[in-house]
Design a protein around this motif. Structure first.
Motif, PDB file in Angstrom:
ATOM      1  N   LEU A  42      55.190  17.643 -69.768  1.00 48.21           N
ATOM      2  CA  LEU A  42      55.324  19.114 -69.349  1.00 48.21           C
ATOM      3  C   LEU A  42      54.722  19.912 -70.174  1.00 48.21           C
ATOM      4  O   LEU A  42      54.131  20.997 -69.672  1.00 48.21           O
ATOM      5  N   ASP A  43      55.042  19.709 -71.476  1.00 47.90           N
ATOM      6  CA  ASP A  43      54.312  20.473 -72.421  1.00 47.90           C
ATOM      7  C   ASP A  43      53.094  20.414 -72.371  1.00 47.90           C
ATOM      8  O   ASP A  43      52.147  21.443 -72.628  1.00 47.90           O
ATOM      9  N   ASN A  44      52.419  19.324 -72.417  1.00 41.34           N
ATOM     10  CA  ASN A  44      50.915  18.978 -72.280  1.00 41.34           C
ATOM     11  C   ASN A  44      50.331  19.897 -70.910  1.00 41.34           C
ATOM     12  O   ASN A  44      49.255  20.357 -71.045  1.00 41.34           O
ATOM     13  N   TYR A  45      51.120  19.480 -69.863  1.00 44.08           N
ATOM     14  CA  TYR A  45      50.540  20.187 -68.783  1.00 44.08           C
ATOM     15  C   TYR A  45      50.649  21.794 -68.677  1.00 44.08           C
ATOM     16  O   TYR A  45      49.486  22.429 -68.093  1.00 44.08           O
ATOM     17  N   LYS A  46      51.467  22.334 -69.306  1.00 42.62           N
ATOM     18  CA  LYS A  46      51.750  23.779 -69.861  1.00 42.62           C
ATOM     19  C   LYS A  46      50.438  24.102 -70.292  1.00 42.62           C
ATOM     20  O   LYS A  46      49.896  25.434 -69.990  1.00 42.62           O
ATOM     21  N   LEU A  47      49.957  23.584 -71.385  1.00 39.46           N
ATOM     22  CA  LEU A  47      48.935  23.947 -72.135  1.00 39.46           C
ATOM     23  C   LEU A  47      47.680  23.790 -71.356  1.00 39.46           C
ATOM     24  O   LEU A  47      46.692  24.593 -71.461  1.00 39.46           O
ATOM     25  N   LEU A  48      47.548  22.755 -70.395  1.00 40.46           N
ATOM     26  CA  LEU A  48      46.303  22.544 -69.672  1.00 40.46           C
ATOM     27  C   LEU A  48      46.232  23.867 -68.768  1.00 40.46           C
ATOM     28  O   LEU A  48      45.148  24.402 -68.483  1.00 40.46           O
ATOM     29  N   ILE A  49      47.406  24.120 -68.202  1.00 36.20           N
ATOM     30  CA  ILE A  49      47.259  25.276 -67.189  1.00 36.20           C
ATOM     31  C   ILE A  49      46.788  26.502 -68.107  1.00 36.20           C
ATOM     32  O   ILE A  49      46.205  27.446 -67.560  1.00 36.20           O
ATOM     33  N   ILE A  50      47.412  26.892 -69.077  1.00 37.91           N
ATOM     34  CA  ILE A  50      47.129  28.108 -69.990  1.00 37.91           C
ATOM     35  C   ILE A  50      45.590  28.219 -70.210  1.00 37.91           C
ATOM     36  O   ILE A  50      44.968  29.155 -70.201  1.00 37.91           O
ATOM     37  N   LYS A  51      45.183  26.707 -70.577  1.00 43.85           N
ATOM     38  CA  LYS A  51      43.667  26.699 -70.928  1.00 43.85           C
ATOM     39  C   LYS A  51      42.912  26.991 -69.770  1.00 43.85           C
ATOM     40  O   LYS A  51      41.862  27.781 -69.627  1.00 43.85           O
ATOM     41  N   ARG A  52      43.115  26.510 -68.439  1.00 41.04           N
ATOM     42  CA  ARG A  52      42.678  26.738 -67.322  1.00 41.04           C
ATOM     43  C   ARG A  52      42.565  28.438 -67.055  1.00 41.04           C
ATOM     44  O   ARG A  52      41.529  28.851 -66.133  1.00 41.04           O
ATOM     45  N   THR A  53      43.378  29.012 -67.344  1.00 39.33           N
ATOM     46  CA  THR A  53      43.552  30.474 -66.933  1.00 39.33           C
ATOM     47  C   THR A  53      42.553  31.068 -67.554  1.00 39.33           C
ATOM     48  O   THR A  53      42.040  32.278 -67.139  1.00 39.33           O
ATOM     49  N   GLU A  54      41.786  30.536 -68.688  1.00 37.59           N
ATOM     50  CA  GLU A  54      40.896  31.350 -69.461  1.00 37.59           C
ATOM     51  C   GLU A  54      39.412  31.119 -68.819  1.00 37.59           C
ATOM     52  O   GLU A  54      38.715  31.977 -68.914  1.00 37.59           O
ATOM     53  N   LYS A  55      39.336  30.285 -68.025  1.00 39.41           N
ATOM     54  CA  LYS A  55      38.191  30.017 -67.179  1.00 39.41           C
ATOM     55  C   LYS A  55      38.370  30.122 -65.715  1.00 39.41           C
ATOM     56  O   LYS A  55      37.330  30.447 -64.945  1.00 39.41           O
ATOM     57  N   PHE A  60      45.818  32.123 -61.223  1.00 39.58           N
ATOM     58  CA  PHE A  60      47.330  33.282 -61.203  1.00 39.58           C
ATOM     59  C   PHE A  60      47.660  33.464 -59.857  1.00 39.58           C
ATOM     60  O   PHE A  60      48.507  34.135 -59.654  1.00 39.58           O
ATOM     61  N   GLU A  61      47.118  32.778 -58.783  1.00 43.80           N
ATOM     62  CA  GLU A  61      47.284  32.959 -57.479  1.00 43.80           C
ATOM     63  C   GLU A  61      48.358  32.131 -57.057  1.00 43.80           C
ATOM     64  O   GLU A  61      49.058  31.984 -55.839  1.00 43.80           O
ATOM     65  N   LYS A  62      48.652  31.046 -57.933  1.00 43.02           N
ATOM     66  CA  LYS A  62      49.714  30.050 -57.578  1.00 43.02           C
ATOM     67  C   LYS A  62      51.297  30.623 -57.673  1.00 43.02           C
ATOM     68  O   LYS A  62      51.902  30.806 -58.939  1.00 43.02           O
ATOM     69  N   LYS A  63      51.710  31.229 -56.590  1.00 48.65           N
ATOM     70  CA  LYS A  63      53.015  31.825 -56.614  1.00 48.65           C
ATOM     71  C   LYS A  63      54.052  31.046 -56.072  1.00 48.65           C
ATOM     72  O   LYS A  63      55.371  31.289 -56.370  1.00 48.65           O
ATOM     73  N   ASP A  64      54.011  30.035 -55.469  1.00 52.95           N
ATOM     74  CA  ASP A  64      55.060  28.993 -55.090  1.00 52.95           C
ATOM     75  C   ASP A  64      54.614  27.526 -55.581  1.00 52.95           C
ATOM     76  O   ASP A  64      53.523  27.377 -55.780  1.00 52.95           O
ATOM     77  N   PHE A  65      55.777  26.608 -55.054  1.00 57.79           N
ATOM     78  CA  PHE A  65      55.385  25.044 -55.529  1.00 57.79           C
ATOM     79  C   PHE A  65      54.657  24.471 -54.281  1.00 57.79           C
ATOM     80  O   PHE A  65      54.594  23.096 -54.358  1.00 57.79           O
TER      81      PHE A  65
END
Length: 421
Positions: A42-55, A60-65
């Motif tokens: 989960l930590d690795n997945y979090k970092l990947l998502i944060i990194k994706r937000t930069e590109k 940011f449109e993911k409001k639900d699961f």
């Protein structure tokens, strides 16, 4: 409880506690490792998502699961700065699934540009839960098999270890000091058992020497004492037959003769008691106590008539015991003679044979006897000089030899009961 069983019990309890603690610690550690593995993912997945937000701003449109395994929501600075990463276990509806499934969820906060966001990432733990369940049952089966195996192995090992001891114990139980039995030997090289063998053999040798000396003394006393007593009695009887003795001297000689006769009976009783206690009677056979009672009543009929005592016999049961015939006659004869001797004029003696018990009741003194002293040597409730005080002691010794139980009670009549089975 046997020493072997006690050893197995203590070992089993110790092993049970050790394996239980070990299993619990192992299960907790494995559970922790599985959770750590999920949390790292989960930590690795979090970092990947944060990194994706930069590109990719579309993240940011993911409001639900429903659209993926994460959600992003904008939050204020104060909430973001106070947030720390935390993990939770919960249930969610998954895509293409109608049932709730277990998931592990990571909630974190991050800054993008001038704004702050809350990121929630989850990962299904269905497979991990199945793994944990399989691990749990595997540990349970391993635990049961391990405990059972160790207890079984200990049982086999301890039985083999203690086998020489139990063989020695069996030899000692079968050992008879009056027989020429070989001295028990311990099989094996265990030091403690060899020391036990030396100690036991030393005691046996000493006991055999003591027994041989006692037996020799008994035989010598039987011969050396009875012979001079018989000679003295014969000479005194001859003196009484002479007409040269006056009345006074004849009376004195008669008293001496009675004393000699009492001494003879006392000597025979003591020798008999010694032989019984030394277990010198070993000619056992099936004896009918009913027949012994009938013979004893016949032998003591004249004595009972002289004392004006009526004897009645109730043969409710047939009693068969395995014992020496002479001792059976002495046992029954002494009890009946005692009941007649300590009776009252015109009294009764009732002999009952029922359910492996010989019961002899008699009238007599209106007060009960001292139950703690009645079987003691030389204990007398009366001052009658004809009594040696050994009759009931001999009865008690015979009962002890054959593990019979003899009980005295008083309910207006004196009652002696010998339980033979």
């Amino acid at each position: 409880m046997k020493l072997l069983n006690q050893s197995i019990k203590y070992l089993s309890v110790s092993i049970f506690l050790i394996v239980t603690i070990w299993s619990a610690i192992f299960y907790i550690n494995m559970l922790d490792e599985i959770h750590d593995s999920i949390d790292d993912g989960l930590d690795n997945y979090k970092l990947l998502i944060i990194k994706r937000t930069e590109k990719d701003e579309r993240v940011f449109e993911k409001k639900d699961f429903e659209e993926g395994n994460f959600t992003i929501h904008k939050i204020d600075e104060k909430e973001a700065l106070g947030m720390r990463d935390y993990f939770t276990d919960t249930l969610l509806y998954m895509q293409n699934e109608d049932d709730l499934e277990p998931v592990r969820m990571l909630t974190s906060a991050f800054k993008h540009g001038e704004d702050y966001y809350r990121l929630t990432v989850f990962n299904s733990t269905v497979e991990e839960d199945d793994l944990i369940e399989d691990l749990f049952y595997s540990i349970i089966w391993l635990y049961i098999i391990l405990v059972a195996s160790i207890v079984l192995i200990n049982n086999v090992v301890l039985q083999r270890l203690w086998k020489p001891f139990y063989l020695l114990l069996g030899d000692l139980k079968a050992f008879r000091i009056d027989k020429e039995s070989p001295i028990p030997v311990v099989k094996g090289d265990t030091k403690e058992f060899k020391e036990l063998e030396l100690a036991v053999n030393s005691l046996i040798i000493h006991a055999r020497e003591t027994y041989a000396n006692q037996k020799k003394f008994t035989e010598n006393a039987s011969h050396e004492l009875q012979t001079p007593l018989a000679i003295i009695s014969n000479k005194l009887e001859l003196m009484l037959e002479r007409e040269s003795l006056d009345h006074e001297n004849a009376e004195i000689v008669g008293q001496i003769l009675q004393t000699i006769q009492r001494l003879t009976r006392l000597n025979k009783s003591l020798l008999l008691l010694t032989k019984i206690e030394n277990k010198q009677f070993s000619e056992n056979a099936e004896i009918s106590i009913n027949r012994v009672v009938a013979q004893s009543v016949e032998d003591l009929k004249e004595f009972a008539d002289y004392r004006e005592v009526k004897i009645s016999v109730d043969n409710s049961s047939e009693i068969q015991v395995k014992m020496d015939e002479n001792l059976a006659s002495i046992l029954v004869g002494n009890l009946i003679r005692n009941a007649i001797f300590h009776n009252i004029e015109g009294g009764n003696v009732t002999i009952i044979l029922v359910e492996n018990s010989l019961i002899i009741r008699n009238t007599g003194n209106s007060l009960p006897l001292d139950s703690e002293k009645v079987f003691t040597r030389f204990h007398k409730e009366t001052k009658k000089s004809n009594s040696t005080g050994l009759g009931l002691a001999i009865v008690h010794a015979i009962c002890k030899l054959y593990t019979f139980q003899i009980v005295y009670s008083f309910d207006g009549e004196h009652c002696f009961e010998v339980k033979m089975g």
